[in-house]
Motif scaffolding. Structure first.
Motif, PDB file in Angstrom:
ATOM      1  N   LEU A   1       0.812  -1.216   0.000  1.00 40.82           N
ATOM      2  CA  LEU A   1       0.000   0.000   0.000  1.00 40.82           C
ATOM      3  C   LEU A   1       0.845   1.266   0.000  1.00 40.82           C
ATOM      4  O   LEU A   1       0.450   2.290  -0.554  1.00 40.82           O
ATOM      5  CB  LEU A   1      -0.923  -0.028   1.237  1.00 40.82           C
ATOM      6  CG  LEU A   1      -2.066   0.974   1.297  1.00 40.82           C
ATOM      7  CD1 LEU A   1      -2.991   0.850   0.087  1.00 40.82           C
ATOM      8  CD2 LEU A   1      -2.872   0.775   2.568  1.00 40.82           C
ATOM      9  N   ASP A   2       2.039   1.175   0.602  1.00 38.82           N
ATOM     10  CA  ASP A   2       2.843   2.401   0.732  1.00 38.82           C
ATOM     11  C   ASP A   2       3.467   2.817  -0.605  1.00 38.82           C
ATOM     12  O   ASP A   2       4.053   3.889  -0.699  1.00 38.82           O
ATOM     13  CB  ASP A   2       3.921   2.260   1.814  1.00 38.82           C
ATOM     14  CG  ASP A   2       4.870   1.105   1.523  1.00 38.82           C
ATOM     15  OD1 ASP A   2       4.611   0.352   0.562  1.00 38.82           O
ATOM     16  OD2 ASP A   2       5.848   0.954   2.261  1.00 38.82           O
ATOM     17  N   LEU A   3       3.349   1.984  -1.629  1.00 36.54           N
ATOM     18  CA  LEU A   3       3.861   2.383  -2.945  1.00 36.54           C
ATOM     19  C   LEU A   3       2.789   3.078  -3.793  1.00 36.54           C
ATOM     20  O   LEU A   3       3.060   3.486  -4.918  1.00 36.54           O
ATOM     21  CB  LEU A   3       4.430   1.176  -3.694  1.00 36.54           C
ATOM     22  CG  LEU A   3       5.665   0.524  -3.039  1.00 36.54           C
ATOM     23  CD1 LEU A   3       6.228  -0.559  -3.946  1.00 36.54           C
ATOM     24  CD2 LEU A   3       6.726   1.569  -2.744  1.00 36.54           C
TER      25      LEU A   3
ATOM     26  N   PRO B   1      -5.940   3.504  -3.091  1.00 34.42           N
ATOM     27  CA  PRO B   1      -6.304   2.722  -4.279  1.00 34.42           C
ATOM     28  C   PRO B   1      -7.800   2.699  -4.577  1.00 34.42           C
ATOM     29  O   PRO B   1      -8.180   2.415  -5.722  1.00 34.42           O
ATOM     30  CB  PRO B   1      -5.798   1.317  -3.955  1.00 34.42           C
ATOM     31  CG  PRO B   1      -5.521   1.294  -2.492  1.00 34.42           C
ATOM     32  CD  PRO B   1      -5.253   2.684  -2.072  1.00 34.42           C
ATOM     33  N   PHE B   2      -8.626   3.017  -3.582  1.00 38.24           N
ATOM     34  CA  PHE B   2     -10.065   2.997  -3.830  1.00 38.24           C
ATOM     35  C   PHE B   2     -10.679   4.398  -3.721  1.00 38.24           C
ATOM     36  O   PHE B   2     -11.847   4.556  -3.378  1.00 38.24           O
ATOM     37  CB  PHE B   2     -10.747   1.992  -2.895  1.00 38.24           C
ATOM     38  CG  PHE B   2     -10.274   0.585  -3.166  1.00 38.24           C
ATOM     39  CD1 PHE B   2     -10.638  -0.067  -4.344  1.00 38.24           C
ATOM     40  CD2 PHE B   2      -9.431  -0.069  -2.271  1.00 38.24           C
ATOM     41  CE1 PHE B   2     -10.178  -1.350  -4.620  1.00 38.24           C
ATOM     42  CE2 PHE B   2      -8.971  -1.357  -2.543  1.00 38.24           C
ATOM     43  CZ  PHE B   2      -9.348  -1.996  -3.723  1.00 38.24           C
TER      44      PHE B   2
ATOM     45  N   ARG C   1      -7.198   6.811 -12.189  1.00 40.81           N
ATOM     46  CA  ARG C   1      -6.287   5.986 -11.392  1.00 40.81           C
ATOM     47  C   ARG C   1      -7.017   5.374 -10.201  1.00 40.81           C
ATOM     48  O   ARG C   1      -7.649   6.074  -9.418  1.00 40.81           O
ATOM     49  CB  ARG C   1      -5.105   6.826 -10.896  1.00 40.81           C
ATOM     50  CG  ARG C   1      -3.970   5.961 -10.342  1.00 40.81           C
ATOM     51  CD  ARG C   1      -2.743   6.767  -9.929  1.00 40.81           C
ATOM     52  NE  ARG C   1      -2.190   7.638 -10.941  1.00 40.81           N
ATOM     53  CZ  ARG C   1      -1.405   7.242 -11.957  1.00 40.81           C
ATOM     54  NH1 ARG C   1      -1.121   5.959 -12.101  1.00 40.81           N
ATOM     55  NH2 ARG C   1      -0.941   8.117 -12.818  1.00 40.81           N
ATOM     56  N   ALA C   2      -6.943   4.064 -10.092  1.00 37.44           N
ATOM     57  CA  ALA C   2      -7.502   3.318  -8.950  1.00 37.44           C
ATOM     58  C   ALA C   2      -7.228   1.847  -9.190  1.00 37.44           C
ATOM     59  O   ALA C   2      -6.967   1.426 -10.321  1.00 37.44           O
ATOM     60  CB  ALA C   2      -9.008   3.539  -8.824  1.00 37.44           C
ATOM     61  N   ARG C   3      -7.258   1.042  -8.115  1.00 37.79           N
ATOM     62  CA  ARG C   3      -7.219  -0.409  -8.299  1.00 37.79           C
ATOM     63  C   ARG C   3      -8.464  -0.837  -9.092  1.00 37.79           C
ATOM     64  O   ARG C   3      -9.582  -0.432  -8.763  1.00 37.79           O
ATOM     65  CB  ARG C   3      -7.187  -1.123  -6.951  1.00 37.79           C
ATOM     66  CG  ARG C   3      -7.397  -2.627  -7.035  1.00 37.79           C
ATOM     67  CD  ARG C   3      -6.353  -3.324  -7.940  1.00 37.79           C
ATOM     68  NE  ARG C   3      -5.120  -3.639  -7.257  1.00 37.79           N
ATOM     69  CZ  ARG C   3      -3.910  -3.357  -7.772  1.00 37.79           C
ATOM     70  NH1 ARG C   3      -3.777  -2.766  -8.950  1.00 37.79           N
ATOM     71  NH2 ARG C   3      -2.832  -3.680  -7.102  1.00 37.79           N
ATOM     72  N   GLY C   4      -8.243  -1.598 -10.173  1.00 36.24           N
ATOM     73  CA  GLY C   4      -9.338  -2.077 -11.010  1.00 36.24           C
ATOM     74  C   GLY C   4      -9.679  -1.157 -12.165  1.00 36.24           C
ATOM     75  O   GLY C   4     -10.524  -1.494 -13.004  1.00 36.24           O
TER      76      GLY C   4
ATOM     77  N   HIS D   1      -2.348  -5.073 -11.380  1.00 33.84           N
ATOM     78  CA  HIS D   1      -1.806  -5.923 -10.291  1.00 33.84           C
ATOM     79  C   HIS D   1      -0.695  -5.205  -9.520  1.00 33.84           C
ATOM     80  O   HIS D   1      -0.079  -5.822  -8.653  1.00 33.84           O
ATOM     81  CB  HIS D   1      -1.263  -7.268 -10.814  1.00 33.84           C
ATOM     82  CG  HIS D   1      -2.305  -8.172 -11.391  1.00 33.84           C
ATOM     83  ND1 HIS D   1      -2.215  -9.537 -11.328  1.00 33.84           N
ATOM     84  CD2 HIS D   1      -3.468  -7.899 -12.028  1.00 33.84           C
ATOM     85  CE1 HIS D   1      -3.278 -10.062 -11.932  1.00 33.84           C
ATOM     86  NE2 HIS D   1      -4.041  -9.094 -12.356  1.00 33.84           N
ATOM     87  N   SER D   2      -0.413  -3.954  -9.828  1.00 32.64           N
ATOM     88  CA  SER D   2       0.662  -3.202  -9.167  1.00 32.64           C
ATOM     89  C   SER D   2       0.081  -1.947  -8.512  1.00 32.64           C
ATOM     90  O   SER D   2      -1.059  -1.573  -8.785  1.00 32.64           O
ATOM     91  CB  SER D   2       1.727  -2.773 -10.193  1.00 32.64           C
ATOM     92  OG  SER D   2       2.372  -3.883 -10.751  1.00 32.64           O
ATOM     93  N   PRO D   3       0.888  -1.311  -7.667  1.00 33.59           N
ATOM     94  CA  PRO D   3       0.442  -0.008  -7.151  1.00 33.59           C
ATOM     95  C   PRO D   3       0.252   1.000  -8.288  1.00 33.59           C
ATOM     96  O   PRO D   3       0.920   0.919  -9.311  1.00 33.59           O
ATOM     97  CB  PRO D   3       1.595   0.409  -6.224  1.00 33.59           C
ATOM     98  CG  PRO D   3       2.218  -0.876  -5.809  1.00 33.59           C
ATOM     99  CD  PRO D   3       2.135  -1.762  -7.032  1.00 33.59           C
ATOM    100  N   ASN D   4      -0.654   1.945  -8.073  1.00 36.08           N
ATOM    101  CA  ASN D   4      -0.909   3.044  -9.011  1.00 36.08           C
ATOM    102  C   ASN D   4      -1.485   2.574 -10.345  1.00 36.08           C
ATOM    103  O   ASN D   4      -1.232   3.174 -11.390  1.00 36.08           O
ATOM    104  CB  ASN D   4       0.347   3.885  -9.229  1.00 36.08           C
ATOM    105  CG  ASN D   4       0.767   4.598  -7.965  1.00 36.08           C
ATOM    106  OD1 ASN D   4      -0.094   5.048  -7.198  1.00 36.08           O
ATOM    107  ND2 ASN D   4       2.058   4.670  -7.712  1.00 36.08           N
ATOM    108  N   GLU D   5      -2.308   1.521 -10.324  1.00 35.74           N
ATOM    109  CA  GLU D   5      -3.030   1.096 -11.540  1.00 35.74           C
ATOM    110  C   GLU D   5      -3.819   2.271 -12.108  1.00 35.74           C
ATOM    111  O   GLU D   5      -4.365   3.091 -11.379  1.00 35.74           O
ATOM    112  CB  GLU D   5      -3.993  -0.050 -11.179  1.00 35.74           C
ATOM    113  CG  GLU D   5      -4.787  -0.549 -12.389  1.00 35.74           C
ATOM    114  CD  GLU D   5      -5.670  -1.758 -12.054  1.00 35.74           C
ATOM    115  OE1 GLU D   5      -5.536  -2.326 -10.952  1.00 35.74           O
ATOM    116  OE2 GLU D   5      -6.488  -2.126 -12.926  1.00 35.74           O
TER     117      GLU D   5
END
Lengths: 461, 461
Positions: A99-101, A106-107, A121-124, A435-439
């Motif tokens: 999470l720290d990256l 992310p949501f 920018r967000a997860r998904g 699958h990575s930070p900052n999707e």
């Protein structure tokens, strides 16, 4: 009004409605539907409900189906004598650690201006909520212009794609009559590295396997026991290290059974893509394809099987130092498959391999995480040529048939259980950091993706 | 009143004061003084302050010394012409993870009845708070009987023993004149496996080393990149697996330089201990010594160097499965040293070894965690024989000279910096679970430990 005029109206409608469409996507992205983490089961259901509500509002007949895992959402438009098409997407997302990256939560999705254009920018955002919303928005615009949805559509949304789809095959079997169409359309892939639109015609399969090495019944002090008691981390390291030889080939007996040589025609097509491995790797801080000796980068990615360690843990890895001999150590390993490699045989060969490394007092336990063979599509179906032409028109550059290194097991399941081929079209970019930070997902991907579906639907209806 | 009568009074005083002594220990154990975790820095200082207050109340002249890390506590009794002795213990403790394997909170100490007698259970009960309090309680009883503390005592308590003692050597150098005694007495070891009292006369050294393998600048999708991009977990596994050959020997060039053969006399003494390796291992769920071929179990533990992986982490190891190629992977490795093995040379050899496994695009970074050579004590000092006799009398069985597999670097530091030998006497048991969940200290160890010090002090004063 002819089809062409109506298509233009749909495209205009999509262009004018882009901002509200992004707002809808943002609401969807704010739901932390991490399917692999039991703590997020409620969020996964919330995402299913949100999607169902959206589709009902568009006029689809919607059902939410409970499963032993996360729900399936199905939707149907009115029958109309057109060729039935099944559209597939998944509303679950990958975990977010580390999470720290992340540069932002992310949501908490946001539209950002970047040097290469706007992104969300967000997860998904890219995998797969942003992608599946491209066809949902196309259906919305179609209905606004035509007054009705496109006929004979079946939609299927899954909430377990990122956790091995344990409920999918039983669900397809139980609902085969309701789900069978003339072709499945799967929106979970990307454009080619150079940005041109693409239809993915072959996918690697996947075997996921967790292994735990057990030694003493408790953690031990490495001063007292070191040099005498078995160290499960060392046992694990030795078993994993021996998975590949010094040529990068997987050492499991029989591993390459069923792996085909690259078809010369496909080799020529891929050559024409002018894939720039150095550029592709350079974007993630790498320079050199490291894999099997004597293979091109695209072969390594799309047409050669591999073994990868996806996670490892054992002992004390926090700040400082702890002189412990741990009671156990664990790893998650995945195999990517091509041709007709048999997932069950490879899983068994891996387990046998690990057991050969066990010294006295050590045992191994295994947990299975999904298994799917590779998929190769039959592109003689005219829908492929029609979709390829529609993509070429929308993007102003020739669409390509490409391969993919990732697994989309549902393509194989649709073939096995429902007897239908899949057409894989998606708009993601290689730099989407899935699958990575900052999707992220490019707003261009989202906007022109929805426009692409409008063109494809017009061509196929 | 003669020394013998006074000794009997002290022993009686200790017996009658056991319960309040256990209460004092419980208060000490409730302080979570985990030195390796920066979040607990305040707790480490609290433990130092608690100890200082106790010692001041006994009449010691106490100082708390700030260091770049955690504080040192020193205390002195009145001068009196006796042979000066320095007593050493450490008031910091190991981390407590995995917390879910504890049967009770690690910092809520409790006395428990067990089939083998009463124990006090908490992190640090044995290592080292319970042990250091044995001599503090002996001093308390001495003062109650004699009216004064034993003369010419110097006490030194450290708060960084479990995190590599970074401040210790500079502190010893800076305070050499105040700390130099005729002999150091270190209470941080155990009885022999069969329960007999023991003086530890040789200790293995330690090199702690953290290694991080770096590859891409972010986590990658193993579908897209697997088979082409470097996987730092695999690189790490291959480097670690190659640390030992199939005979259990460490492969680093020059590793065995300075490793002595076992002295025949010591081999005979150790043979007489009738060490039961099967029983020793059986208590932690193991059966078989796994180490260098052709060595006895006691040799593996006390007289042979080794390499152990103490922790490893990389990628996704949580619930479920995540098909990630991580940006980095890390491990903590320790080497146990014997004879005159050079810690600096072994650290360098390990780093060279890891670098030989790095493919293109991978780098390694290293973090040092302490380095100390092995220690072998000179037992010709008559204090050894006097202490051995006192222990034999207290415990009713012949005390033994033994080795230890763990490192107590301060013994080497006392020799190097202060020019004094160390006498290592402690009362811990092999089943104390030090560094593990559910650590405990036998009440018998605590009670007879304090009585042992009363006898030893009487013999040496």
């Amino acid at each position: 009004m002819g089809d062409d005029a109506r298509l233009q109206d749909i495209l205009t409608h999509l262009d004018q409605g882009l901002e509200p469409a992004l707002d809808r996507l943002s609401v969807f992205l704010a739901i932390p539907s991490i399917s692999t983490d039991p703590a997020h089961a409620g969020d996964v259901r919330t995402a299913a409900n949100w999607l169902a509500t959206e589709l009902e509002a568009l006029g689809f007949t919607v059902q939410i189906h409970d499963t032993p895992g996360h729900p399936m959402v199905t939707a149907r438009s009115q029958p109309g004598g057109a060729r039935p098409l099944l559209f597939y997407g998944h509303y679950d997302v990958q975990p977010v650690d580390p999470l720290d990256l992340w540069d932002r939560p992310p949501f908490a999705p946001a539209i950002e201006e970047t040097p290469t254009g706007r992104v969300i920018r967000a997860r998904g955002a890219s995998d797969d909520k942003g992608q599946l919303m491209t066809f949902v928005e196309a259906f919305r615009a179609w209905k606004a212009v035509h007054g009705t949805l496109p006929s004979d559509l079946i939609l299927l949304f899954e909430g377990e794609e990122e956790s091995g789809s344990p409920s999918l095959r039983p669900f397809l079997r139980a609902h085969a009559d309701d789900l069978r169409a003339s072709l499945a359309v799967i929106c979970d892939t990307g454009r080619h590295a150079d940005g041109r639109p693409a239809i993915t015609t072959q996918l690697r399969g996947l075997v996921g396997q967790e292994v735990v090495i057990h030694a003493a019944d408790r953690d031990l002090h490495s001063g007292s026991f070191g040099g005498m008691a078995a160290n499960p981390i060392m046992v694990l390291a030795q078993a994993l290290a021996a998975l590949k030889d010094d040529k990068g080939r997987v050492t499991l007996p029989g591993f390459y059974d069923g792996v085909p040589d690259l078809d010369p025609q496909l080799a020529a097509d891929w050559q024409a893509l002018n894939f720039d491995a150095a550029d592709f790797l350079g974007r993630v801080g790498l320079t050199t394809p490291i894999g099997e000796a004597g293979r091109t980068a695209l072969e390594m990615m799309w047409n050669r099987p591999t073994a990868e360690i996806n996670g490892i843990a054992g002992g004390y890895a926090g700040d400082g130092f702890k002189t412990v001999l741990p009671a156990e150590a664990r790893a998650k390993v995945s195999f990517r498959l091509t041709g007709t490699q048999d997932p069950a045989q490879i899983r068994a060969a891996f387990q046998d391999h690990v057991r050969r490394f066990l010294p006295a007092d050590c045992t191994a336990s295994f947990h299975d995480h999904g298994a799917s063979p590779a998929s190769v599509m039959d592109i003689s179906d005219p829908a492929f040529a029609q979709a390829k032409a529609a993509l070429t028109e929308e993007w102003g550059q020739e669409a390509a048939y490409i391969g993919a290194g990732g697994s989309i097991p549902i393509a194989g399941d649709f073939k096995d259980i429902l007897g239908m081929d899949s057409m894989l079209i998606g708009f993601a970019r290689d730099d989407d950091r899935i699958h990575s930070p900052n999707e992220k997902y490019d707003v261009e991907s989202f906007a022109k993706g929805a426009r692409s579906w409008a063109r494809i639907l017009t061509a196929l209806r």
